[in-house]
Write a protein that holds these residues in place. Structure first.
Motif, PDB file in Angstrom:
ATOM      1  N   PHE A 165       0.822  -1.222   0.050  1.00  0.00           N
ATOM      2  CA  PHE A 165       0.066  -0.008  -0.001  1.00  0.00           C
ATOM      3  C   PHE A 165       0.785   1.337  -0.106  1.00  0.00           C
ATOM      4  O   PHE A 165       1.995   1.052  -0.474  1.00  0.00           O
ATOM      5  CB  PHE A 165      -1.062   0.038   1.131  1.00  0.00           C
ATOM      6  CG  PHE A 165      -1.951  -1.396   1.246  1.00  0.00           C
ATOM      7  CD1 PHE A 165      -2.768  -1.469   0.438  1.00  0.00           C
ATOM      8  CD2 PHE A 165      -1.483  -2.307   2.152  1.00  0.00           C
ATOM      9  CE1 PHE A 165      -3.691  -2.397   0.553  1.00  0.00           C
ATOM     10  CE2 PHE A 165      -2.462  -3.263   2.307  1.00  0.00           C
ATOM     11  CZ  PHE A 165      -3.313  -3.628   1.446  1.00  0.00           C
ATOM     12  N   LYS A 166       0.427   2.335   0.402  1.00  0.00           N
ATOM     13  CA  LYS A 166       1.281   3.432   0.546  1.00  0.00           C
ATOM     14  C   LYS A 166       1.128   4.226   1.734  1.00  0.00           C
ATOM     15  O   LYS A 166      -0.127   4.581   1.860  1.00  0.00           O
ATOM     16  CB  LYS A 166       1.067   4.616  -0.892  1.00  0.00           C
ATOM     17  CG  LYS A 166       1.871   5.632  -0.774  1.00  0.00           C
ATOM     18  CD  LYS A 166       1.656   6.653  -1.822  1.00  0.00           C
ATOM     19  CE  LYS A 166       2.614   7.892  -2.045  1.00  0.00           C
ATOM     20  NZ  LYS A 166       2.752   8.512  -1.026  1.00  0.00           N
ATOM     21  N   TYR A 167       2.008   4.544   2.385  1.00  0.00           N
ATOM     22  CA  TYR A 167       1.837   5.300   3.736  1.00  0.00           C
ATOM     23  C   TYR A 167       2.102   6.715   3.770  1.00  0.00           C
ATOM     24  O   TYR A 167       3.012   6.913   2.832  1.00  0.00           O
ATOM     25  CB  TYR A 167       2.991   4.520   4.888  1.00  0.00           C
ATOM     26  CG  TYR A 167       2.852   5.142   6.141  1.00  0.00           C
ATOM     27  CD1 TYR A 167       1.940   4.628   6.882  1.00  0.00           C
ATOM     28  CD2 TYR A 167       3.600   6.341   6.544  1.00  0.00           C
ATOM     29  CE1 TYR A 167       1.699   5.282   8.408  1.00  0.00           C
ATOM     30  CE2 TYR A 167       3.476   6.727   8.021  1.00  0.00           C
ATOM     31  CZ  TYR A 167       2.663   6.232   8.744  1.00  0.00           C
ATOM     32  OH  TYR A 167       2.262   6.853  10.097  1.00  0.00           O
ATOM     33  N   GLY A 168       1.185   7.290   3.996  1.00  0.00           N
ATOM     34  CA  GLY A 168       1.453   8.939   3.824  1.00  0.00           C
ATOM     35  C   GLY A 168       0.406   9.511   3.120  1.00  0.00           C
ATOM     36  O   GLY A 168       0.542  10.529   2.702  1.00  0.00           O
ATOM     37  N   ILE A 169      -0.523   8.780   2.733  1.00  0.00           N
ATOM     38  CA  ILE A 169      -1.665   9.238   1.420  1.00  0.00           C
ATOM     39  C   ILE A 169      -2.432  10.298   2.131  1.00  0.00           C
ATOM     40  O   ILE A 169      -2.887  11.175   1.286  1.00  0.00           O
ATOM     41  CB  ILE A 169      -2.485   8.106   0.916  1.00  0.00           C
ATOM     42  CG1 ILE A 169      -3.274   7.409   2.074  1.00  0.00           C
ATOM     43  CG2 ILE A 169      -1.787   7.055   0.330  1.00  0.00           C
ATOM     44  CD1 ILE A 169      -4.444   6.375   1.433  1.00  0.00           C
ATOM     45  N   LEU A 170      -2.609  10.507   3.200  1.00  0.00           N
ATOM     46  CA  LEU A 170      -3.521  11.411   3.976  1.00  0.00           C
ATOM     47  C   LEU A 170      -2.780  12.700   4.072  1.00  0.00           C
ATOM     48  O   LEU A 170      -3.313  13.991   3.821  1.00  0.00           O
ATOM     49  CB  LEU A 170      -3.914  10.974   5.422  1.00  0.00           C
ATOM     50  CG  LEU A 170      -5.369  11.874   5.828  1.00  0.00           C
ATOM     51  CD1 LEU A 170      -6.590  11.915   5.194  1.00  0.00           C
ATOM     52  CD2 LEU A 170      -5.598  11.480   7.399  1.00  0.00           C
ATOM     53  N   SER A 171      -1.559  12.753   4.671  1.00  0.00           N
ATOM     54  CA  SER A 171      -0.753  13.615   4.877  1.00  0.00           C
ATOM     55  C   SER A 171       0.094  14.390   3.934  1.00  0.00           C
ATOM     56  O   SER A 171       0.705  15.438   3.774  1.00  0.00           O
ATOM     57  CB  SER A 171       0.201  13.462   6.204  1.00  0.00           C
ATOM     58  OG  SER A 171       1.212  12.658   5.727  1.00  0.00           O
ATOM     59  N   LEU A 175       7.642   8.266   2.444  1.00  0.00           N
ATOM     60  CA  LEU A 175       7.927   7.220   3.759  1.00  0.00           C
ATOM     61  C   LEU A 175       9.557   7.697   3.830  1.00  0.00           C
ATOM     62  O   LEU A 175      10.013   7.655   5.304  1.00  0.00           O
ATOM     63  CB  LEU A 175       8.099   5.822   3.080  1.00  0.00           C
ATOM     64  CG  LEU A 175       8.716   4.645   4.312  1.00  0.00           C
ATOM     65  CD1 LEU A 175       7.971   5.047   5.514  1.00  0.00           C
ATOM     66  CD2 LEU A 175       8.679   3.400   3.714  1.00  0.00           C
ATOM     67  N   GLU A 176      10.259   8.332   2.996  1.00  0.00           N
ATOM     68  CA  GLU A 176      11.718   8.782   3.290  1.00  0.00           C
ATOM     69  C   GLU A 176      11.648   9.815   4.048  1.00  0.00           C
ATOM     70  O   GLU A 176      12.471  10.023   4.978  1.00  0.00           O
ATOM     71  CB  GLU A 176      12.204   9.114   1.897  1.00  0.00           C
ATOM     72  CG  GLU A 176      12.664   7.774   1.243  1.00  0.00           C
ATOM     73  CD  GLU A 176      13.436   6.644   1.954  1.00  0.00           C
ATOM     74  OE1 GLU A 176      13.989   7.034   2.583  1.00  0.00           O
ATOM     75  OE2 GLU A 176      12.991   5.559   1.793  1.00  0.00           O
ATOM     76  N   ASN A 177      10.596  10.942   3.919  1.00  0.00           N
ATOM     77  CA  ASN A 177      10.527  12.069   4.787  1.00  0.00           C
ATOM     78  C   ASN A 177      10.411  11.638   6.228  1.00  0.00           C
ATOM     79  O   ASN A 177      11.109  12.304   7.261  1.00  0.00           O
ATOM     80  CB  ASN A 177       9.620  12.969   4.245  1.00  0.00           C
ATOM     81  CG  ASN A 177      10.031  13.792   2.849  1.00  0.00           C
ATOM     82  OD1 ASN A 177      11.203  13.874   2.569  1.00  0.00           O
ATOM     83  ND2 ASN A 177       8.855  14.209   2.136  1.00  0.00           N
ATOM     84  N   ILE A 178       9.450  10.717   6.202  1.00  0.00           N
ATOM     85  CA  ILE A 178       8.896  10.158   7.638  1.00  0.00           C
ATOM     86  C   ILE A 178      10.081   9.785   8.319  1.00  0.00           C
ATOM     87  O   ILE A 178      10.236   9.865   9.619  1.00  0.00           O
ATOM     88  CB  ILE A 178       7.819   9.317   7.485  1.00  0.00           C
ATOM     89  CG1 ILE A 178       6.509   9.961   6.761  1.00  0.00           C
ATOM     90  CG2 ILE A 178       7.441   8.543   8.685  1.00  0.00           C
ATOM     91  CD1 ILE A 178       5.329   9.121   6.449  1.00  0.00           C
ATOM     92  N   LYS A 179      10.801   8.671   7.675  1.00  0.00           N
ATOM     93  CA  LYS A 179      12.092   8.061   8.184  1.00  0.00           C
ATOM     94  C   LYS A 179      13.231   9.258   8.911  1.00  0.00           C
ATOM     95  O   LYS A 179      13.609   9.116   9.918  1.00  0.00           O
ATOM     96  CB  LYS A 179      12.642   7.268   7.324  1.00  0.00           C
ATOM     97  CG  LYS A 179      12.095   6.094   7.142  1.00  0.00           C
ATOM     98  CD  LYS A 179      13.026   5.189   5.667  1.00  0.00           C
ATOM     99  CE  LYS A 179      12.327   3.943   5.573  1.00  0.00           C
ATOM    100  NZ  LYS A 179      13.137   3.183   4.445  1.00  0.00           N
ATOM    101  N   ASP A 180      13.295  10.215   7.896  1.00  0.00           N
ATOM    102  CA  ASP A 180      14.268  11.349   8.244  1.00  0.00           C
ATOM    103  C   ASP A 180      13.887  12.342   9.371  1.00  0.00           C
ATOM    104  O   ASP A 180      14.575  12.440  10.293  1.00  0.00           O
ATOM    105  CB  ASP A 180      14.293  12.567   7.135  1.00  0.00           C
ATOM    106  CG  ASP A 180      15.204  11.667   5.876  1.00  0.00           C
ATOM    107  OD1 ASP A 180      16.056  10.594   6.162  1.00  0.00           O
ATOM    108  OD2 ASP A 180      15.049  12.252   4.726  1.00  0.00           O
ATOM    109  N   GLU A 181      12.605  12.345   9.730  1.00  0.00           N
ATOM    110  CA  GLU A 181      11.903  13.093  10.613  1.00  0.00           C
ATOM    111  C   GLU A 181      11.982  12.414  11.990  1.00  0.00           C
ATOM    112  O   GLU A 181      12.238  12.850  12.902  1.00  0.00           O
ATOM    113  CB  GLU A 181      10.517  13.378  10.443  1.00  0.00           C
ATOM    114  CG  GLU A 181      10.421  14.532   9.226  1.00  0.00           C
ATOM    115  CD  GLU A 181       8.864  14.629   9.021  1.00  0.00           C
ATOM    116  OE1 GLU A 181       7.767  14.331   9.602  1.00  0.00           O
ATOM    117  OE2 GLU A 181       8.633  15.239   8.076  1.00  0.00           O
ATOM    118  N   SER A 182      11.980  10.883  11.845  1.00  0.00           N
ATOM    119  CA  SER A 182      12.194  10.315  13.188  1.00  0.00           C
ATOM    120  C   SER A 182      13.382   9.777  13.353  1.00  0.00           C
ATOM    121  O   SER A 182      13.429   8.989  14.621  1.00  0.00           O
ATOM    122  CB  SER A 182      10.996   8.844  12.913  1.00  0.00           C
ATOM    123  OG  SER A 182      11.750   8.038  11.973  1.00  0.00           O
TER     124      SER A 182
END
Length: 496
Positions: A165-171, A175-182
């Motif tokens: 699926f694709k994580y991040g469709i609502l925001s 995924l790479e950006n989410i990884k970087d932020e976390s």
């Protein structure tokens, strides 16, 4: 039923015609409070926003099941996967049981929502009452290969999920950006990927709130409750999921992933989000320590408040802005809301004193006959309450002219005007007249005294005793009464 209502869907980033999955039934889930402190103005905005949605959908003829949860476990500090449970921390500080804290602040929340004239939801489930459903959800996600166990905790595997699926469709986040932020966050050891989020947390020895599970004695992750309870009470697919814009990421993003990972399909058709309420441009919230509680607004007991503001003033203030627009707190804005509400409620009250004529003047007839449709058009355009209020203010101007005998209205138009003003002001916007602290009998006696004084003034005028007449009028004005002389006699109003 053909729907003319159009709402903004955060998921598609566009306005869409509202077409329920199983009309005339509508399922709506809204994220409720985490009950560890008194509700503040930031809590009032989503409550009033989705109360408006609830009221309007019911008015349109839909049978609405409105579910709004109470979070009483699992919401850790800073919305993260580490740290102390917010309710357990409050309980520890006050030396109480966590459920005492949750019950006390749930009662307080209800008290202030009632004051704001927010209707109770159809169902108000508690997270602690649905531990089994949340464990079942976690097990389904594990069985489908989208989660893993680590030291007794269960984490959602974002990498595995993102492959199918694709994580991040609502925001709209990748995924790479989410990884970087976390990457900066704590707790790396247990997770395969720092962006993974907790579905079940093993309780540390000092953690008070815990339940047995196949994996450990622990508690559910914060995101699980809404997915589990939404599904239980509204089915595997339902129409609307609402909440504040601050919940889009990570909370609602994680909810979407959990639903897809457990069922293989999305759960929600329309995602609706109200914007933030800010103080000096910063989001109001307990985490920022810049909040003003509703109790403080109602009493005026806060350094930022110049005076107390009534519950209906707060409701009018919230509805004066579009739900997707930012609202910045200021005393000036609240005073303006107070005056606007007074103008509207006075006009509705004055409708009972309007005299009927054989026919309307052209302007009155034009405004009255267009009013209902203009208000419907505004509501159907993504709940444009500022435009509804503007339309009602236009009608207030007509009512004032009618009271001053500068306009005329026929019986049919007066009936239509009354019905429309009451419908949109009270039934849909949820505004109501507020009484002062006096009880009804005292208010009635108070009014009789003022009427008696005005009778004395009328007798003085009839006797051409202008000095006494003016003295009475000036004394009433000094006491806060506005006296108007009309051809039908004097009328009065107490200026707040």
């Amino acid at each position: 039923m053909e729907s003319k209502l159009v709402i903004y869907n955060t998921l598609t980033r566009q306005k869409e015609r509202f077409e329920p999955l199983h009309a005339p039934n509508v399922g709506m889930y809204v994220c409720g409070p985490t009950v560890y402190g008194d509700p503040h103005l930031g809590h009032a905005r989503p409550a009033i926003t989705f109360d408006l949605v609830f009221r309007y959908l019911k008015h349109l003829g839909y049978k609405v099941r409105y579910v709004r949860n109470i979070t009483d476990v699992g919401h850790l500090e800073h919305d993260a996967d580490e740290g102390e449970d917010k309710i357990a921390k409050k309980a520890r500080l006050e030396q109480l049981e966590p459920m005492e804290i949750a019950q006390y602040y749930t009662n307080r929340y209800h008290q202030y929502m009632d004051a704001l004239n927010v209707l109770r939801p159809s169902i108000e489930p508690h997270a602690t009452g649905h531990i089994i459903e949340q464990q079942e959800l976690v097990q389904q996600i594990l069985d489908n290969g989208f989660a893993y166990e680590s030291n007794g905790s269960i984490y959602f595997d974002i990498e595995a999920y993102n492959k199918k699926f694709k994580y991040g469709i609502l925001s709209g986040r990748s995924l790479e950006n989410i990884k970087d932020e976390s990457r900066e966050l704590a707790g790396v050891g247990e997770k395969r990927n720092q962006a993974d989020f907790a579905l079940w947390k093993k309780a540390q020895p000092e953690h008070i709130m815990r339940w047995p599970s196949p994996w450990s004695d622990g508690f559910p992750g914060w995101h699980c409750e809404c997915t589990a309870m939404g599904r239980k009470y509204l089915g595997e697919e339902f129409d609307i999921h609402g909440g504040g814009m601050d919940l889009i990421f990570p909370h609602h993003e994680c909810e979407i992933a959990q639903a897809q990972a457990s069922m293989g399909h999305p759960a929600v058709k329309y995602w609706m989000h109200n914007n933030m309420l800010t103080i000096n441009g910063q989001k109001m919230g307990k985490s920022y320590n810049n909040f003003i509680t509703l109790e403080q607004f109602f009493t005026g007991n806060h350094p930022l408040l110049e005076k107390a503001y009534s519950p209906m003033t707060i409701r009018f203030f919230v509805l004066s802005a579009h739900y997707r627009g930012t609202v910045d707190f200021s005393n000036e804005a609240l005073v303006a809301a107070e005056k606007g509400l007074e103008k509207l409620m006075n006009a509705i009250s004055d409708l009972e004193r309007v005299q009927v004529s054989d026919k309307c003047d052209a302007e009155t007839e034009k405004v009255v006959k267009a009013l209902r449709q203009k208000c419907y058009d505004a509501m159907n355009d993504d709940l444009a309450t500022p435009q509804v209020i503007s339309n009602l203010f236009e009608a207030c101007t007509v009512i004032n002219k009618l009271i001053d005998h500068k306009a005329t209205i026929c019986a049919d138009c007066l009936k239509e005007l009354k019905e429309t003003m009451h419908l949109f002001t009270e039934d849909i916007l949820g505004l109501k007249a507020e009484k002062s602290g006096s009880n009804d009998s005292r208010e009635e006696a108070f009014g009789k005294v003022v009427d008696m004084v005005l009778d004395l003034r009328a007798k003085a005028k009839a006797n051409k005793d202008w000095a006494t007449s003016d003295q009475i009028r000036d004394a009433l004005a000094a006491a806060g009464f506005e006296v108007k002389d009309t051809k039908d006699g004097a009328t009065w109003r107490l200026n707040k």
